[in-house]
Design a protein around this motif. Structure first.
Motif: not given
Lengths: 274, 282
Positions: A112-116
């Motif tokens: 998963p995108f960690p910044t989202m």
């Protein structure tokens, strides 16, 4: 194309050769090195196809050819044809980016995108391929996909948290939800459970059965039991003498596991090597 | 079996090397502490509000003089230099990390490393040749360009390094969702590398704020408050250099106060950077 009739028999539901994905003489190269040789297989819609084989046999390379992810690596290329609904996705003028919205992918390690946030992760594919998106609409889609991925009940109270705050199994289901959001026809899974514990694995396998009602699934697995549990058809790959991976046998899972036609398949299934 | 003598020699050699390492570390620490302490002790006595808010007092010896013009001047040329260096460095870093083929990347990276190794006075001469000479005047803009050239490789390399730290699996995830390359860089890779990029920019700013040599023949220095970018401009390091070289007690004190301000600025920036990167770690 001697592998096709077997699947048709295996599926029993496509006597007219109604296949969603057909590979014709597919070769995958890394530079001048031939990694996968001459693969011919036909995949029926709404089926689960497992690709098994010892490590280094080109399973992952092959599945990455299916959505044109193989060519992302430097110097990698593909020859041959891959028909999606009869259209060659390696044909001239076909944009690999649009191919990937029709054939989604879930990777070995949950990414998963960690910044989202959880919700932004799910709709990332939609949001990031357009300029403007309505928030309300995105939330609706996110909820639908999270429900489809059997994750909604677990994350409905943490939709705003980072995607990486979830457990490994939840992260992988989040990645599945994310792949679902772009409404692909086919979902490729590259050893999706190899980083997960048995319970999380079981949840993903259950999910695959549900998803097969709406999608076609191709899964690479090093776990023969998993292939036996989840798949309708199984493809067995092995490295040839020239170090190129090749399709040894492809047929209904039951037939491959109980009555393999090829000696090498039988040896692998019975645990003689691999 | 080792002889007793061999054993003693080996142990002695081991002890010697460890001692040398400790000594080196202690020396480095002591130097930093001494320098900061020295500047602190000398500078803080002459540092006051007047120093920040007043212009230089004339004639020499008049109390209450300060470096307002120089502080403003440095702020202007550093901001302008940053404004020029950040976009160029950012794009160069993105190119290096995401789009360049290995051969192209290594030559661009080599060029950036050369650029960061060029003595700053040479950069000053270059800015003098291409801007000051044609414009027939020392100017703030030429100083900003010189500082931007010094800052550019810092921003480019830190941007590249921090973007490389973003796992390739995230780029793959974005591509597999049918997101274009550029959009995935913009919305997935850059946000992941943001703290690193910001750190690089802040470090670069700290670096150019203290540069003196390239300002000698670009900013030149000025006794007047800022009026135009195309005129000579006062700058803190430049004024410290001039005052410190002077025979007047008053100016020497001002130089100490200026050195104190500059050192504190760099210290605060370093601490801020540590704070930012620690926040990322947690």
């Amino acid at each position: 194309m001697d592998t096709c009739p077997q699947t048709e028999n295996a599926q029993g539901q496509n006597p007219n050769g109604n296949h969603i994905l057909i590979t014709k003489n597919l070769n995958a190269y890394y530079g001048s090195f031939l990694a996968v040789r001459d693969v011919n297989m036909a995949i029926a819609p709404n089926s689960i196809t497992a690709i098994i084989g010892p490590s280094g046999c080109g399973k992952s390379t092959l599945i990455r050819c299916f959505n044109r992810m193989h060519e992302v690596a430097h110097g990698a290329r593909v020859t041959g044809q891959l028909l999606l609904d009869g259209e060659d996705i390696y044909g001239t003028g076909i944009d690999p980016v649009s191919v990937r919205t029709r054939i989604g992918m879930v990777f070995q390690k949950p990414n998963p995108f960690p910044t989202m946030s959880v919700i932004d992760n799910v709709v990332a594919g939609l949001k990031l391929s357009r300029i403007w998106s309505r928030r309300r609409k995105m939330e609706e889609i996110a909820e639908r996909c999270l429900r489809q991925a059997a994750l909604w009940d677990e994350v409905k109270d943490k939709l705003k948290q980072s995607g990486t705050s979830l457990s490994g199994g939840q992260q992988q289901r989040l990645c599945i939800a994310r792949a679902l959001a772009v409404k692909p026809e086919v979902i490729l899974m590259d050893e999706p459970c190899s980083a997960l514990d048995p319970i999380a694995t079981l949840k993903i396998e259950d999910l695959m059965h549900t998803l097969a009602k709406d999608f076609t699934i191709v899964i690479v697995t090093h776990n023969m039991q998993q292939a036996g549990r989840v798949s309708d058809a199984t493809a067995f790959m092995m490295m040839g003498d020239d170090r190129a991976g090749q399709l040894v046998e492809y047929g209904a899972t039951k037939q491959i596991f109980t009555n393999p036609k090829d000696k090498r398949t039988e040896d692998y299934i019975s645990g003689l090597f691999g | 079996m080792l002889g007793a003598l061999t054993l003693i020699i080996r142990k002695g050699f081991n002890f010697m090397m460890v001692s040398l390492c400790v000594l080196g570390a202690v020396l480095a620490m002591t130097l930093v502490c001494m320098m900061l302490g020295y500047i602190l002790v000398h500078g803080i006595t002459f540092f006051n509000l007047d120093f920040i808010t007043n212009e230089a007092a004339f004639p020499i010896g008049t109390p209450g003089g300060g470096m307002r013009n120089e502080i403003i001047g440095t702020a202007i040329i550093v901001s302008l230099g940053t404004l020029i260096a950040v976009p160029v460095g950012l794009f160069a870093g993105i190119f290096l990390s995401e789009f360049a083929s290995p051969t192209v990347a290594s030559s661009v990276r080599f060029a950036a490393d050369i650029l960061s190794g060029v003595p700053s006075i040479v950069v000053g001469i270059f800015a003098y040749a291409i801007i000051v000479r044609p414009m027939h005047s020392f100017s703030a803009i030429s100083a900003a360009v010189a500082l931007a050239i010094i800052m550019l490789p810092v921003v480019a390399r830190t941007t590249e390094e921090s973007m490389r730290l973003v796992p390739g699996s995230l780029r793959e995830a974005a591509l597999a969702l049918g997101i274009t390359r550029w959009r995935s860089v913009l919305s997935v890779v850059i946000p992941g590398a943001m703290t690193g990029i910001v750190t690089g920019v802040i470090l670069g700013m700290a670096r150019i704020a203290g540069e003196t040599a390239p300002l000698l023949f670009t900013a030149f220095g000025s006794n007047f408050s800022f009026e135009s970018l195309s005129e000579p401009i006062a700058a803190l390091p430049l004024q410290i250099y001039r005052y410190a070289m002077s025979p007047y007690q008053d100016w020497l004190q001002q130089a100490w106060a200026g050195a104190f301000l500059l050192a504190m600025m760099v210290l605060v920036v370093s601490l801020a950077v540590r704070f930012i990167s620690r926040k990322r770690g947690s």
